[in-house]
Design a protein around this motif. Sequence first.
Motif, PDB file in Angstrom:
ATOM      1  N   ILE A   1       0.824  -1.203   0.000  1.00  0.00           N
ATOM      2  CA  ILE A   1       0.000   0.000   0.000  1.00  0.00           C
ATOM      3  C   ILE A   1       0.864   1.260   0.000  1.00  0.00           C
ATOM      4  O   ILE A   1       0.435   2.316  -0.450  1.00  0.00           O
ATOM      5  CB  ILE A   1      -1.013  -0.009   1.175  1.00  0.00           C
ATOM      6  CG1 ILE A   1      -2.188   0.946   0.918  1.00  0.00           C
ATOM      7  CG2 ILE A   1      -0.318   0.313   2.492  1.00  0.00           C
ATOM      8  CD1 ILE A   1      -3.102   0.527  -0.193  1.00  0.00           C
TER       9      ILE A   1
ATOM     10  N   LEU B   1       0.977   2.933  -3.299  1.00  0.00           N
ATOM     11  CA  LEU B   1      -0.136   3.840  -3.585  1.00  0.00           C
ATOM     12  C   LEU B   1       0.096   5.189  -2.913  1.00  0.00           C
ATOM     13  O   LEU B   1      -0.069   6.237  -3.546  1.00  0.00           O
ATOM     14  CB  LEU B   1      -1.466   3.238  -3.129  1.00  0.00           C
ATOM     15  CG  LEU B   1      -2.692   4.147  -3.275  1.00  0.00           C
ATOM     16  CD1 LEU B   1      -2.913   4.540  -4.737  1.00  0.00           C
ATOM     17  CD2 LEU B   1      -3.928   3.478  -2.690  1.00  0.00           C
TER      18      LEU B   1
ATOM     19  N   ILE C   1      -6.558  -2.971  -4.359  1.00  0.00           N
ATOM     20  CA  ILE C   1      -6.962  -1.570  -4.458  1.00  0.00           C
ATOM     21  C   ILE C   1      -7.919  -1.397  -5.623  1.00  0.00           C
ATOM     22  O   ILE C   1      -8.038  -2.271  -6.480  1.00  0.00           O
ATOM     23  CB  ILE C   1      -5.727  -0.644  -4.608  1.00  0.00           C
ATOM     24  CG1 ILE C   1      -4.884  -1.037  -5.831  1.00  0.00           C
ATOM     25  CG2 ILE C   1      -4.876  -0.673  -3.347  1.00  0.00           C
ATOM     26  CD1 ILE C   1      -3.671  -0.162  -6.074  1.00  0.00           C
TER      27      ILE C   1
ATOM     28  N   GLU D   1      -7.337   3.690  -7.890  1.00  0.00           N
ATOM     29  CA  GLU D   1      -6.100   3.727  -7.118  1.00  0.00           C
ATOM     30  C   GLU D   1      -4.945   3.110  -7.909  1.00  0.00           C
ATOM     31  O   GLU D   1      -3.823   3.633  -7.894  1.00  0.00           O
ATOM     32  CB  GLU D   1      -6.293   3.008  -5.785  1.00  0.00           C
ATOM     33  CG  GLU D   1      -7.207   3.763  -4.835  1.00  0.00           C
ATOM     34  CD  GLU D   1      -7.643   2.956  -3.633  1.00  0.00           C
ATOM     35  OE1 GLU D   1      -7.869   3.567  -2.580  1.00  0.00           O
ATOM     36  OE2 GLU D   1      -7.764   1.712  -3.750  1.00  0.00           O
TER      37      GLU D   1
END
Length: 177
Positions: free
Chosen positions: A66, A69, A95, A99
Motif C-alpha cells: 500500500i 499507492l 486496491i 487507485e
Amino acid sequence: MQVRLLVPGLKAVNREWMKNLSSSLDSSWLSIEYPWWNNDEAEINIEPVIDAMTEANPDIVIAKSIGTLFTSIALNRGLISPKYIVFLGVPKKAISEEEYGEILTAIGDEDSSFLIIQQTNDFLGSFAEICESVKVESLDLFEINGSDHLYDDFIKISEKINNWGDVQVNNHRQSTR
C-alpha cells in the motif's frame, strides 16, 4: 546528502520488515510509521502519511504494497520528486482501479527512475499481471520468486536495489557533466 525513505505496507508487522530491509541496504534510511499501527481501531487516513513524506523530501523512495499507492499519490500531487523510486509488491488486486491508475500515472513520471520488484505469483498481483498493465519503457521490472506478498528475501532484494541504484546514480552523474 541524499534523503532515503522507506514507505511500508499497511500492517504494523512492517515495522520489522523496514528494520530488516534497512539493515540489508548500504546506507541509512528514514521510515514512515503509520498512525493506525498504534491503534487497531484507528481509521486509515493517508493525509498524515503524505505530509510526512512531503516533509522528508526524499531523493530515493522504497515503498512496499500500500506504500506504493501512498507514494504515487504524493508524487502525482507534486508533493515529492524523488529521482529514484523502488516499488515492491504493487497490490493491484487489493486496491480500486482508480487507485491502481494512480500508481500507473506515477510510474509514467519522466523525472523519476522506477524499479518494480514483484513476486512471480504474488496473490495481490503477479509479476505477469503487473507487466501486462505497465507500458513504460524507462521502467525496470524485476521478478522475484514467491507468492506470499511478504518480500522477505532481504539479501536478494537489497542486492537488486543496490546494483540498480549504482547504475542509475552513475548514469545520472555522467549525464550532468
